[in-house]
Scaffold this motif. Sequence first.
Motif, PDB file in Angstrom:
ATOM      1  N   ALA A  15       0.831  -1.208   0.000  1.00 53.27           N
ATOM      2  CA  ALA A  15       0.000   0.000   0.000  1.00 53.27           C
ATOM      3  C   ALA A  15       0.864   1.255   0.000  1.00 53.27           C
ATOM      4  O   ALA A  15       0.533   2.245  -0.666  1.00 53.27           O
ATOM      5  N   LEU A  16       1.982   1.232   0.716  1.00 58.14           N
ATOM      6  CA  LEU A  16       2.907   2.368   0.711  1.00 58.14           C
ATOM      7  C   LEU A  16       3.444   2.601  -0.695  1.00 58.14           C
ATOM      8  O   LEU A  16       3.478   3.733  -1.183  1.00 58.14           O
ATOM      9  N   GLN A  17       3.824   1.541  -1.367  1.00 56.73           N
ATOM     10  CA  GLN A  17       4.432   1.653  -2.689  1.00 56.73           C
ATOM     11  C   GLN A  17       3.445   2.051  -3.777  1.00 56.73           C
ATOM     12  O   GLN A  17       3.835   2.646  -4.776  1.00 56.73           O
ATOM     13  N   THR A  18       2.163   1.763  -3.588  1.00 54.05           N
ATOM     14  CA  THR A  18       1.171   2.160  -4.590  1.00 54.05           C
ATOM     15  C   THR A  18       0.501   3.491  -4.257  1.00 54.05           C
ATOM     16  O   THR A  18      -0.314   3.988  -5.030  1.00 54.05           O
ATOM     17  N   SER A  24      -4.725   5.760   8.777  1.00 53.14           N
ATOM     18  CA  SER A  24      -4.594   4.786   9.872  1.00 53.14           C
ATOM     19  C   SER A  24      -3.385   3.886   9.665  1.00 53.14           C
ATOM     20  O   SER A  24      -2.666   3.580  10.625  1.00 53.14           O
ATOM     21  N   ASP A  25      -3.171   3.473   8.421  1.00 55.00           N
ATOM     22  CA  ASP A  25      -1.998   2.652   8.112  1.00 55.00           C
ATOM     23  C   ASP A  25      -0.707   3.430   8.372  1.00 55.00           C
ATOM     24  O   ASP A  25       0.281   2.880   8.865  1.00 55.00           O
ATOM     25  N   THR A  26      -0.715   4.718   8.057  1.00 53.18           N
ATOM     26  CA  THR A  26       0.463   5.559   8.264  1.00 53.18           C
ATOM     27  C   THR A  26       0.743   5.729   9.751  1.00 53.18           C
ATOM     28  O   THR A  26       1.898   5.685  10.186  1.00 53.18           O
ATOM     29  N   VAL A  27      -0.321   5.897  10.539  1.00 49.84           N
ATOM     30  CA  VAL A  27      -0.163   5.955  11.991  1.00 49.84           C
ATOM     31  C   VAL A  27       0.452   4.657  12.494  1.00 49.84           C
ATOM     32  O   VAL A  27       1.393   4.664  13.299  1.00 49.84           O
ATOM     33  N   SER A  28      -0.048   3.524  12.015  1.00 53.09           N
ATOM     34  CA  SER A  28       0.498   2.224  12.418  1.00 53.09           C
ATOM     35  C   SER A  28       1.964   2.099  12.031  1.00 53.09           C
ATOM     36  O   SER A  28       2.792   1.665  12.838  1.00 53.09           O
ATOM     37  N   VAL A  92      12.954  11.477   4.766  1.00 51.22           N
ATOM     38  CA  VAL A  92      12.005  10.572   5.419  1.00 51.22           C
ATOM     39  C   VAL A  92      11.955   9.240   4.667  1.00 51.22           C
ATOM     40  O   VAL A  92      12.043   8.171   5.278  1.00 51.22           O
ATOM     41  N   ILE A  93      11.853   9.311   3.354  1.00 53.78           N
ATOM     42  CA  ILE A  93      11.756   8.082   2.551  1.00 53.78           C
ATOM     43  C   ILE A  93      13.069   7.298   2.592  1.00 53.78           C
ATOM     44  O   ILE A  93      13.062   6.072   2.695  1.00 53.78           O
ATOM     45  N   LEU A 118       2.077   9.659   0.735  1.00 52.12           N
ATOM     46  CA  LEU A 118       2.706   9.497   2.042  1.00 52.12           C
ATOM     47  C   LEU A 118       2.859  10.853   2.732  1.00 52.12           C
ATOM     48  O   LEU A 118       2.559  10.988   3.920  1.00 52.12           O
ATOM     49  N   THR A 119       3.283  11.857   1.984  1.00 51.83           N
ATOM     50  CA  THR A 119       3.451  13.201   2.532  1.00 51.83           C
ATOM     51  C   THR A 119       2.126  13.724   3.090  1.00 51.83           C
ATOM     52  O   THR A 119       2.073  14.259   4.198  1.00 51.83           O
TER      53      THR A 119
END
Length: 190
Positions: A15-18, A24-28, A92-93, A118-119
């Motif tokens: 999911a990060l790559q697409t 919520s995923d980013t928080v995790s 960051v990346i 992501l940003t």
Amino acid sequence: MRQANLEHLTELMPALQTGSLTRSDTVSLFSLIRDHADHGSAIRDIGDAVVHDNRNEGMSFDLLNDFADQIVAAIDGGGEFRVKVLYPIRRVIRELGEFCAAHGISLVPLSADATEALTGNIATMLDGTKVKMRNPSVESAELRGGDEPTYSFQFARKSTAVVHMPALAGFAGPLFRSDKGTAFGPAATR
């Protein structure tokens, strides 16, 4: 790092790559890596800001306090101050990739769309984070999400310090820098 957390991080990578990682995923993601990321790294500081609404140490605390001191000194005695980006997104990346590699997780370079997603997620996740200020002329500092993520300062209305600013005057600086090298912000606020 616990095996279950490594597996969760691995599950987040597609999911990060697409660019389809949710807030919520980013928080995790940042919550899971914060205790294992290097002190002084952007990813550690972002993770710390996720779990602590108020920052009184770390990279964001140091950068914002140093910048506020520069602004106050320039207002008081003239001169210049340098606006710094809090979390350069390439850094960051890069740190995220190094962290993943060190833990055996595959992360391919992110596309421009995935980087932008992501940003945006990080910005909304950090929105409203307060940073404690040492300088008595600066009442508060806050990270702000939205279309143009920034950090901002609110100057004290009644300061015992030498610096005198109009009521409600403040400054804002860029939270991220895009791949093209342009910063979001800075902006003056009133």
